[in-house]
Design a protein around this motif. Sequence first.
Motif, PDB file in Angstrom:
ATOM      1  N   THR A  67       0.840  -1.193   0.000  1.00 42.77           N
ATOM      2  CA  THR A  67       0.000   0.000   0.000  1.00 42.77           C
ATOM      3  C   THR A  67       0.879   1.248   0.000  1.00 42.77           C
ATOM      4  N   ILE A  68       0.527   2.215  -0.849  1.00 37.27           N
ATOM      5  CA  ILE A  68       1.237   3.507  -0.831  1.00 37.27           C
ATOM      6  C   ILE A  68       0.609   4.343   0.269  1.00 37.27           C
ATOM      7  N   THR A  69       1.341   4.566   1.345  1.00 39.77           N
ATOM      8  CA  THR A  69       0.786   5.262   2.517  1.00 39.77           C
ATOM      9  C   THR A  69       0.929   6.774   2.417  1.00 39.77           C
ATOM     10  N   ALA A  70       1.896   7.227   1.622  1.00 42.30           N
ATOM     11  CA  ALA A  70       2.144   8.658   1.420  1.00 42.30           C
ATOM     12  C   ALA A  70       3.084   8.782   0.232  1.00 42.30           C
ATOM     13  N   PRO A  71       3.191   9.970  -0.357  1.00 41.12           N
ATOM     14  CA  PRO A  71       4.162  10.126  -1.446  1.00 41.12           C
ATOM     15  C   PRO A  71       5.558   9.688  -0.985  1.00 41.12           C
ATOM     16  N   GLY A  72       6.138   8.737  -1.701  1.00 39.43           N
ATOM     17  CA  GLY A  72       7.474   8.261  -1.364  1.00 39.43           C
ATOM     18  C   GLY A  72       7.524   7.165  -0.324  1.00 39.43           C
ATOM     19  N   LYS A  73       6.355   6.668   0.131  1.00 42.23           N
ATOM     20  CA  LYS A  73       6.355   5.638   1.179  1.00 42.23           C
ATOM     21  C   LYS A  73       5.407   4.499   0.799  1.00 42.23           C
ATOM     22  N   ILE A  74       5.909   3.269   0.942  1.00 46.35           N
ATOM     23  CA  ILE A  74       5.116   2.084   0.627  1.00 46.35           C
ATOM     24  C   ILE A  74       5.183   1.108   1.791  1.00 46.35           C
ATOM     25  N   ALA A  75       4.028   0.666   2.263  1.00 52.25           N
ATOM     26  CA  ALA A  75       3.954  -0.364   3.295  1.00 52.25           C
ATOM     27  C   ALA A  75       3.861  -1.722   2.617  1.00 52.25           C
ATOM     28  N   VAL A  76       4.742  -2.627   3.002  1.00 50.08           N
ATOM     29  CA  VAL A  76       4.804  -3.955   2.391  1.00 50.08           C
ATOM     30  C   VAL A  76       4.620  -5.020   3.467  1.00 50.08           C
ATOM     31  N   LYS A  77       3.730  -5.975   3.213  1.00 50.01           N
ATOM     32  CA  LYS A  77       3.553  -7.102   4.125  1.00 50.01           C
ATOM     33  C   LYS A  77       4.326  -8.293   3.583  1.00 50.01           C
ATOM     34  N   THR A  78       5.234  -8.831   4.418  1.00 50.32           N
ATOM     35  CA  THR A  78       6.035  -9.982   4.016  1.00 50.32           C
ATOM     36  C   THR A  78       5.862 -11.097   5.047  1.00 50.32           C
ATOM     37  N   GLU A  79       6.501 -12.215   4.804  1.00 52.29           N
ATOM     38  CA  GLU A  79       6.455 -13.319   5.760  1.00 52.29           C
ATOM     39  C   GLU A  79       7.090 -12.938   7.102  1.00 52.29           C
ATOM     40  N   LYS A  80       8.004 -11.967   7.054  1.00 52.75           N
ATOM     41  CA  LYS A  80       8.693 -11.532   8.268  1.00 52.75           C
ATOM     42  C   LYS A  80       7.923 -10.444   9.012  1.00 52.75           C
ATOM     43  N   GLY A  81       6.829  -9.959   8.407  1.00 53.65           N
ATOM     44  CA  GLY A  81       6.063  -8.893   9.043  1.00 53.65           C
ATOM     45  C   GLY A  81       5.958  -7.670   8.150  1.00 53.65           C
ATOM     46  N   ASP A  82       5.567  -6.555   8.737  1.00 56.52           N
ATOM     47  CA  ASP A  82       5.395  -5.322   7.988  1.00 56.52           C
ATOM     48  C   ASP A  82       6.727  -4.605   7.798  1.00 56.52           C
ATOM     49  N   GLU A  83       6.856  -3.994   6.624  1.00 52.25           N
ATOM     50  CA  GLU A  83       8.083  -3.256   6.307  1.00 52.25           C
ATOM     51  C   GLU A  83       7.687  -1.995   5.555  1.00 52.25           C
ATOM     52  N   GLU A  84       8.426  -0.910   5.763  1.00 51.69           N
ATOM     53  CA  GLU A  84       8.157   0.329   5.025  1.00 51.69           C
ATOM     54  C   GLU A  84       9.338   0.650   4.111  1.00 51.69           C
ATOM     55  N   GLY A 134      -4.114   1.872  -1.829  1.00 53.39           N
ATOM     56  CA  GLY A 134      -4.150   3.145  -1.114  1.00 53.39           C
ATOM     57  C   GLY A 134      -4.353   4.387  -1.954  1.00 53.39           C
ATOM     58  N   LEU A 135      -4.823   4.253  -3.180  1.00 53.70           N
ATOM     59  CA  LEU A 135      -4.937   5.413  -4.062  1.00 53.70           C
ATOM     60  C   LEU A 135      -6.012   6.401  -3.611  1.00 53.70           C
ATOM     61  N   ASP A 136      -7.119   5.882  -3.083  1.00 52.95           N
ATOM     62  CA  ASP A 136      -8.202   6.771  -2.626  1.00 52.95           C
ATOM     63  C   ASP A 136      -7.724   7.661  -1.489  1.00 52.95           C
ATOM     64  N   GLN A 137      -7.013   7.064  -0.535  1.00 55.03           N
ATOM     65  CA  GLN A 137      -6.524   7.843   0.614  1.00 55.03           C
ATOM     66  C   GLN A 137      -5.494   8.882   0.183  1.00 55.03           C
ATOM     67  N   LEU A 138      -4.717   8.538  -0.846  1.00 50.91           N
ATOM     68  CA  LEU A 138      -3.711   9.476  -1.355  1.00 50.91           C
ATOM     69  C   LEU A 138      -4.331  10.609  -2.155  1.00 50.91           C
ATOM     70  N   GLY A 139      -5.521  10.356  -2.711  1.00 54.63           N
ATOM     71  CA  GLY A 139      -6.158  11.351  -3.571  1.00 54.63           C
ATOM     72  C   GLY A 139      -5.705  11.269  -5.017  1.00 54.63           C
ATOM     73  N   VAL A 140      -5.212  10.091  -5.425  1.00 51.82           N
ATOM     74  CA  VAL A 140      -4.826   9.908  -6.825  1.00 51.82           C
ATOM     75  C   VAL A 140      -6.080   9.928  -7.686  1.00 51.82           C
ATOM     76  N   GLN A 141      -6.059  10.760  -8.703  1.00 49.22           N
ATOM     77  CA  GLN A 141      -7.239  11.017  -9.524  1.00 49.22           C
ATOM     78  C   GLN A 141      -7.504   9.879 -10.513  1.00 49.22           C
ATOM     79  N   PRO A 142      -8.749   9.410 -10.572  1.00 49.62           N
ATOM     80  CA  PRO A 142      -9.072   8.386 -11.570  1.00 49.62           C
ATOM     81  C   PRO A 142      -9.323   9.001 -12.940  1.00 49.62           C
ATOM     82  N   ASP A 143      -9.042   8.217 -14.003  1.00 50.34           N
ATOM     83  CA  ASP A 143      -9.319   8.665 -15.367  1.00 50.34           C
ATOM     84  C   ASP A 143     -10.789   8.453 -15.702  1.00 50.34           C
ATOM     85  N   ASP A 144     -11.351   7.374 -15.212  1.00 55.50           N
ATOM     86  CA  ASP A 144     -12.768   7.069 -15.367  1.00 55.50           C
ATOM     87  C   ASP A 144     -13.159   6.304 -14.106  1.00 55.50           C
TER      88      ASP A 144
END
Length: 351
Positions: free
Chosen positions: A1-18, A165-175
């Motif tokens: 999930t893109i949590t903010a510009p320049g930041k991505i939250a990743v879920k792995t087998e070892k747990g959460d990573e940013e 996470g695009l809705d929370q970021l406010g990324v604009q949809p084309d359609d």
Amino acid sequence: TITAPGKIAVKTEKGDEELEAKDIIIATGARARDLPFAKADGKRIWTYRTAMTPPEMPTKLLVIGSGAIGIEFASFYNDMGADVTVVEMLDRIVPVEDEEISKFLEKSLKKQGMTIMTKAGIKAIDAGDKGVKAEIEDSKGNKETLDFSHVIVAVGIQPNIETIGLDQLGVQPDDRYHIKTDEYCRTNIEGIYAIGDCTAGPWLAHKASHEGVIAAETIAGGHPHTMDVNNIPGCTYCHPQIASVGLTEAKAKEAGHDVKVGKFPFIGNGKAIALGETEGFIKTVFDAKTGELLGAHMIGAEVTELIQGYTIGKSLETTEEDLMNTVFPHPTLSEMMHESVLDAYGRVLHM
């Protein structure tokens, strides 16, 4: 999930990573769109994924949708010996192509034994262990239930963007579905780019790849070029092949152009005759006032190789004079490209 510009939250087998990065390119692609009453099960109801690696050969196949994907699989399985029926809700198959191309293809496919139903719809699908029953409503409103061994649903794609996470970021949809980008593949959020099938069409591998180059060039800060979707060639690998670039004759007229149109048939070309491939034609559309090449449309053998000549011409903003004065080699299929241009201006040589 893109949590903010320049930041991505990743879920792995070892747990959460940013992860952090100055720029992010979204290239999550798309998946086949399901019909609500015909969910793909990989057994009797297929998407294009299953159709590429089928568990068995269909004997009587129903293809829902006649865009490039639907027609390609319909043509392939028809060539393999299946009894194929194509159902299209619009008034012609391959509806994004020039109308003359659509008519020619329909005539050719019917000649090959395929059943084509336009202005028709699927009202219900009942899949069982041994086959599929489909209720089809034809163009006159008549309903009939027919039996098939398998169904391919080819009614478009759905981008894979719902859970990043695009809705929370406010990324604009084309359609309703796709991410909106500018000519440099930038979204409305700084540092976030999008390429490929998660953005607006055309949804083609070569378009996606080129967008990746544009996004990388833009991020690198060099001299990026822009994407002009009107100069992206489209290829449909059915039998006969289809290829096109630019505006259809109808779209050119809708855009306000006074047009000149040229056509040349495969039967008039020596190389096509020698190859035994005399089915098809090439059509070119020009602006009558400026001579600008507005579009090119082909159906026939190896036209997916020929189309790039016109694509280069469009990218270089060529005119009819440039093309008419170009020397084409003989004997080649490409001579038909020359003849089509000449025909638009009353100068065709071999017809």
